[in-house]
Design a protein around this motif. Sequence first.
Motif, PDB file in Angstrom:
ATOM      1  N   CYS A 136       2.771  -6.644   5.405  1.00 59.83           N
ATOM      2  CA  CYS A 136       1.522  -6.876   4.671  1.00 59.83           C
ATOM      3  C   CYS A 136       1.875  -7.558   3.356  1.00 59.83           C
ATOM      4  CB  CYS A 136       0.785  -5.562   4.403  1.00 59.83           C
ATOM      5  SG  CYS A 136      -0.782  -5.799   3.513  1.00 59.83           S
TER       6      CYS A 136
ATOM      7  N   GLU B 187      -6.673  -8.768   3.594  1.00 59.56           N
ATOM      8  CA  GLU B 187      -5.319  -8.365   3.942  1.00 59.56           C
ATOM      9  C   GLU B 187      -4.610  -9.573   4.533  1.00 59.56           C
ATOM     10  OE1 GLU B 187      -4.859  -4.300   5.785  1.00 59.56           O
ATOM     11  OE2 GLU B 187      -7.013  -4.636   6.095  1.00 59.56           O
TER      12      GLU B 187
ATOM     13  N   TYR C 258      -3.021  -7.127  -0.151  1.00 62.96           N
ATOM     14  CA  TYR C 258      -4.137  -6.220   0.130  1.00 62.96           C
ATOM     15  C   TYR C 258      -5.003  -6.236  -1.122  1.00 62.96           C
ATOM     16  CZ  TYR C 258      -6.753  -1.964   1.253  1.00 62.96           C
ATOM     17  OH  TYR C 258      -7.744  -1.063   1.526  1.00 62.96           O
TER      18      TYR C 258
ATOM     19  N   LYS D  70      -4.625   1.071  -1.202  1.00 59.11           N
ATOM     20  CA  LYS D  70      -3.726   0.028  -1.698  1.00 59.11           C
ATOM     21  C   LYS D  70      -2.548   0.654  -2.433  1.00 59.11           C
ATOM     22  CE  LYS D  70      -3.243  -3.871  -4.739  1.00 59.11           C
ATOM     23  NZ  LYS D  70      -3.833  -4.922  -5.517  1.00 59.11           N
TER      24      LYS D  70
END
Length: 81
Positions: free
Chosen positions: A48, A64, A51, A38
């Motif tokens: 993304c 995620e 996370y 991370k």
Amino acid sequence: MSQDPSQLEGGKFILSARLEAISKEAADELADLLLAIKKDLGENEPGCLTYRVCQFENMLMIFEEYANQEAFDRYLRFEEV
């Protein structure tokens, strides 16, 4: 609900994984490794959005969230250099 990302109609989606370690100590070590991911990549990865790593005793959950299918496909093609 489909577990096949190609069946999604678009928009963002969340992947989740449940991991059970053989002991709390092993889970602690695994959590440290996942948190390093991370820190090094995680939400800095294009597309993304989230996370997260959650731990309870020897159980870990990873979440995620991706902006769209294209972002997830980019994640699947990622190769470490």
